[in-house]
Enzyme design. Sequence first.
Site, PDB file in Angstrom:
ATOM      1  N   ASP A   1      57.223 -23.905 -52.991  1.00 19.29           N
ATOM      2  CA  ASP A   1      56.363 -23.116 -52.627  1.00 19.29           C
ATOM      3  C   ASP A   1      55.246 -24.215 -52.802  1.00 19.29           C
ATOM      4  O   ASP A   1      55.472 -25.015 -52.711  1.00 19.29           O
ATOM      5  CB  ASP A   1      56.270 -22.478 -53.962  1.00 19.29           C
ATOM      6  CG  ASP A   1      55.415 -21.049 -53.776  1.00 19.29           C
ATOM      7  OD1 ASP A   1      55.440 -20.097 -52.495  1.00 19.29           O
ATOM      8  OD2 ASP A   1      56.027 -19.761 -54.422  1.00 19.29           O
TER       9      ASP A   1
ATOM     10  N   HIS B   1      50.097 -18.592 -57.907  1.00 17.17           N
ATOM     11  CA  HIS B   1      48.689 -19.297 -57.571  1.00 17.17           C
ATOM     12  C   HIS B   1      48.028 -19.983 -58.715  1.00 17.17           C
ATOM     13  O   HIS B   1      47.152 -21.034 -58.257  1.00 17.17           O
ATOM     14  CB  HIS B   1      48.160 -18.374 -56.777  1.00 17.17           C
ATOM     15  CG  HIS B   1      49.286 -17.507 -55.189  1.00 17.17           C
ATOM     16  ND1 HIS B   1      50.654 -16.470 -55.789  1.00 17.17           N
ATOM     17  CD2 HIS B   1      49.319 -18.250 -54.443  1.00 17.17           C
ATOM     18  CE1 HIS B   1      51.075 -16.900 -54.624  1.00 17.17           C
ATOM     19  NE2 HIS B   1      50.283 -17.414 -53.484  1.00 17.17           N
TER      20      HIS B   1
END
Length: 466
Positions: free
Chosen positions: A245, A174
């Site tokens: 993702d 992230h």
Amino acid sequence: MNINRLIYPGFWFGKTPEQDALEMARRGAGGFCIYGGTRREVQDFIQKIRAASPLPQVFICADYEDGLGRWMAAEEWVLSNLAVGADGREDTAYQKGLTLAREARAVGVDWVFAPVLDLCDEPQNPIVNTRSFGAHPQAVGTLGAALCRGLRDGGVLNSIKHFPGHGRTTQDSHLGLPLLARTPQQLTQTELVPFCTALPGADSVMVGHLLFPALDEKYPASLSRAVITDLLKKQLGFHGLVFTDALCMKALGDEKQAALAALHAGAHILLAAEDSVALSDFLQKKALPLSVAAESVRLQEALWKRLSGHPVTGLSAADFNQTYAPHCAVYEGEKWQLHAGLRAAYLELGNEEDFVAQPFLNALQAAGVHIVPAGEKAEVLLAVSFSNYKAFKGHINLSAAEQAALSRAAQKYAHSVWISFGSPFGTENIRELTARLWLFSPARAAQTCAADMLLGRQTAQGKLPF
């Protein structure tokens, strides 16, 4: 070909403008991935999206790996995958899948992005940890396959992730792009084993934002033709749907160019861009691989038909936790039993997310144990940790300062127990501790189970899965 069917926008309650989501629905987005909200907010959002869409069906997806509790403050967590790994039985994983499906269907979610098949073989990994079933590749694959069956039998779709394996990293994708220096042989013997085991029962595969130079020196796995087409589709024979993702993660840089590269690499769904409307405008002006787009639509329509059956009803989150928590708990060290009238010093650590320890403390106090702050006179120290994974946090486990504080506190008492409701790592070098109890989950039932074990009412039946 409506390219928007390949875009699944993310919707964060309280953050994403609803008009942007409705615009994407009107354009024909194939699905949405939701984050946060309450039960009512989720249900209302889904109703609005489907009313606005020209499509006969729109998939609603969510990361309900541990039930609604991770995303809804008032809801219960379901025991983590690492807890299931400590139990080790396929039926427990299957029952968790049924429970997650029941939780998802209750709010209108069709697709649960689970299970995580990454290995728990790097204690400093800030984003896998309790999401994994453990460190043993074949066991992870077997339990993951069972959870996939539970989700499918429970009436929702599943997605195994994060291909080809996010376990042996120390960076949260992230926040940046993790690099894994693994040879193809090492991947075949470790990271890929769980995926190969679970692929036959997978509705979809989510590809991680990870750089494997041995497979592709230039592109992360989620944008790599060598990984998606050559390895996943051709070598491993997966013919199902492939997700990226979330594109809003910081590992990729420019999400528009990343999305374009992902499609050319063979991905079918572009997940959770930071600005899906801008991404839609961008892609409509580009030359796209029409064969991949057509395959994506065909696979989505086939998966929608799979949802038309009669689902098996699983246990509620509370009942699942109550039933399986003792089997998932692990205890090591001296046997120390609390009792009425005993004074126990309490120290709480690793709680950056404001988890509430009241179920644990209330159960002890109801049994007559006197809880006092750490540092006061007492027969035993109870050191509770809630350290857990969270996207964009970038770290896990107790900090060096917290470990030092725990060591100092443990020195003051003849008996000391570390009780972990989150990450199992971080106290390996604290020799002053005389016992450790792992529950791997902050769920209410996990907390009351821990209290019962310290009171001698239950026995921990699990084994460390790493």
